[in-house]
Each structure stands twice: as C-alpha cells, then as structure tokens.
Scaffold this motif. Structure first.
Motif, PDB file in Angstrom:
ATOM      1  N   TRP A  39       5.036   9.866  -1.820  1.00  0.00           N
ATOM      2  CA  TRP A  39       4.683  11.102  -1.022  1.00  0.00           C
ATOM      3  C   TRP A  39       4.453  12.267  -1.978  1.00  0.00           C
ATOM      4  N   ALA A  82       5.251   9.538   9.709  1.00  0.00           N
ATOM      5  CA  ALA A  82       4.853   9.877   8.490  1.00  0.00           C
ATOM      6  C   ALA A  82       5.036  11.354   8.342  1.00  0.00           C
ATOM      7  N   THR A 115      -2.398   2.108   6.834  1.00  0.00           N
ATOM      8  CA  THR A 115      -1.290   2.889   5.931  1.00  0.00           C
ATOM      9  C   THR A 115      -1.890   4.008   5.128  1.00  0.00           C
ATOM     10  N   ARG A 167      -0.443   7.885   5.705  1.00  0.00           N
ATOM     11  CA  ARG A 167       0.035   8.526   4.507  1.00  0.00           C
ATOM     12  C   ARG A 167      -0.801   9.767   4.049  1.00  0.00           C
ATOM     13  N   THR A 196       0.785  -1.275  -0.070  1.00  0.00           N
ATOM     14  CA  THR A 196       0.039   0.045   0.166  1.00  0.00           C
ATOM     15  C   THR A 196       0.980   1.294  -0.201  1.00  0.00           C
ATOM     16  N   ALA A 197       1.901   1.313   0.728  1.00  0.00           N
ATOM     17  CA  ALA A 197       2.939   2.289   0.965  1.00  0.00           C
ATOM     18  C   ALA A 197       3.526   2.528  -0.664  1.00  0.00           C
ATOM     19  N   GLN A 198       4.023   1.594  -1.068  1.00  0.00           N
ATOM     20  CA  GLN A 198       4.408   1.746  -2.452  1.00  0.00           C
ATOM     21  C   GLN A 198       3.703   2.512  -3.343  1.00  0.00           C
TER      22      GLN A 198
END
Length: 309
Positions: free
Chosen positions: A17, A137, A101, A105, A11-13
């Motif tokens: 940002w 974060a 996540t 984010r 999910t973060a990938q």
C-alpha cells in the motif's frame, strides 16, 4: 527476466500500500508517461469490456478487463481480466498481473493519495459505504498509508458489512457496522463510497472538514451520490477528479448538472496548478471523484516489475 503469470495473492504482494500510493504520485510527475483514452465497449445486460493501454520510457502495459454487474451477489467477480506488462526497450513481456487485484489496489491507492493531498482532517473515523472488494481495499490502504484506525461500514448486505468489520478488526483496527450511512455521515471526516453504483447511497450533506472519495460510478449512467450533495460541495468546497477522463464519465457529477471539465484533476493538485480551477482555493468539504485511468494501472505495473525482480 522471463514472463511471469502472477495470481491474485502474488499480484497483491507486489503492490504494497504505501509504496503504491507513492508510485502513483511519482507517475503524475513523469513527463514520459503516455496514456491514450481507454476503449469502453458496452455489452449485453449492462456489462462492459475495457481496454486500457499506457506506457512510460521503460514500461508498457495494457489492462483488458470485463465489468459484469450481473455477477454481484454470486460466486463470480464483477471485474475479471489481466494486466500485461512489457519492457519498452526490448518489447519483451515481463509480467501478467491479476486484473481485479490491480484494479482494486490502484483505485484505493489513488483515493489515499487524494486524501493525503486534499483531506482537511485525516483523524477519522472513516465511513465506508459498500462492503465489497473496494470497501475492503479502502479500509486497508487508509489504515496502512494514512494511519486511520477507526472505521464505520454501511452496506445493503448486513453479512457483507459484518465480514468487512471482522476483516478490519483482524488488522487491529476499530470497526463497526452501521445500518444507515446518512445517519453517521456527520460524524465522519472521511468517507468512501464503493458500491456498484446502481442507485444513490449517500444523500447527507458533508461536514465542513469532510473528504469524500466516490469510486463506484465510472460511466455517465452510474451514480452513488445525490445531486444535491455534489452541488453543495461544488458551491461550498472543492471537487477534484482523478483524470480528465472523468469529464465524460463521472456520472455523479454529470447527473448533478455540474461542469466537470472546470474541476481540477489529481495531476493539477500534485503539480500545484490550481489557479483558475473551480473551487481551487476554497476551503470546505472536498469531493474526490474517481472514474479510473490507465495511468493508475501503469503505476501499479511499474511497481510490480521492480518488486518481482
């Protein structure tokens, strides 16, 4: 594409940002976005169940998460749940994203967008109050999207502060732990309060060029900022809220007796529509009060769908 369950790292990938900050800004200019009020169900021991739907012309999503403050300091996270993403045209489920996540984010990315739009001084150092998931974060997004290189970390837990300092240094940033947030606030033009919001954690009045992102308190009963601090910014600077949901959820501002509905929202800022808003044309410190909005989750869902292919 068949539906895909993404764990926290995947999910973060899908939510890098700078791209996430830009997607949130783009969502605020998309006339097809529809976000009803979120459903908040109180549970025992101060816990809550949140159901947060939203859609645009192509993507629909619902975030279903629990917030369990009793889990703080244990191996269990305080926020748990999922974000389910659908294709509007076909009704097909596209993705299931890790809810904590996405929450971490998108919340930090909204703070970064607000700072990009509103902060009088982005030079740093930045004071992070609270060394948990949101503290981490905010370090990551302010470094990656806004170029901040110097951070000070204050936490009730020295071990947590040291861990976040080491994480920041591992990213090539300058970081140090500090024992007292109020004692260093005047040295920091950027501040983020990222705590469980069970008590006031920042009392020092901000410097004239300060930008404060207050993200921990998202119910009327929660608080991170002293009422005097909030009233000072309302008088001498500007207060902006993340969405109109804050009108009845911004505990910091409500407990300070401030007319939250009079303050501009981040959408007002992005659209340049600040005439008539309290403090809309005023210089001085800026307080950005974030309570959460399903639109931010929709922005993350839109980006994740594209990134996942």
């Amino acid at each position: 594409m068949t539906d895909t369950l993404l764990d926290a790292p995947r999910t973060a990938q899908c939510l890098p940002w700078p791209a996430l900050v830009n997607e949130i800004e783009a969502l605020l200019t998309d006339a097809s976005v529809s976000v009803p009020p979120r459903l908040v169900v109180p549970m025992d021991q101060g816990a809550y169940l949140f159901a947060m739907p939203g859609c645009d012309a192509r993507t629909a999503m619902t975030k279903l998460i629990t917030f369990t403050p009793a889990n703080a300091g244990t191996a269990r996270p305080t926020i748990q749940g999922d974000v389910t993403v659908f294709d509007v045209a076909t009704g097909q489920r596209r993705l299931i994203l890790d809810g904590p996540t996405v929450t971490a984010r998108r919340t930090a990315a909204v703070s970064a967008l607000a700072a990009r739009q509103l902060a009088p001084n982005l030079a740093g150092p930045m004071l992070i109050v609270g060394a948990g998931v949101q503290g981490m974060a905010h370090v990551e997004v302010f470094a990656a999207a806004l170029g901040v290189r110097r951070f000070l970390v204050a936490s009730r837990s020295a071990a947590s502060a040291d861990a976040l300092v080491q994480h920041a240094r591992g990213l090539g940033l300058q970081a140090d732990a500090v024992p007292d947030a109020d004692a260093v606030a005047d040295d920091c033009p950027l501040i983020a309060t990222c705590t469980p919001a069970s008590a006031v954690v920042l009392r020092a009045l901000p410097r004239p060029d300060a930008f404060i992102a207050a993200v921990g308190a998202f119910t009327p009963q929660m608080v991170e900022l002293a009422p005097e601090l909030c009233r000072h910014v309302a008088q001498y600077g500007r207060i902006v809220v993340d969405s109109r949901d804050a009108d009845h959820e911004a505990g910091d501002l409500l407990q300070a007796g401030l007319p939250v509905a009079d303050f501009a929202s981040l959408a007002d800022v992005v659209h340049g529509d600040l005439l008539g808003q309290a403090g809309g044309q005023r210089s001085g410190p800026v307080l950005f009060k974030s309570c959460g909005w399903a639109g931010w989750d929709l922005a993350a869902a839109r980006l994740a769908v594209r990134a996942a292919g």
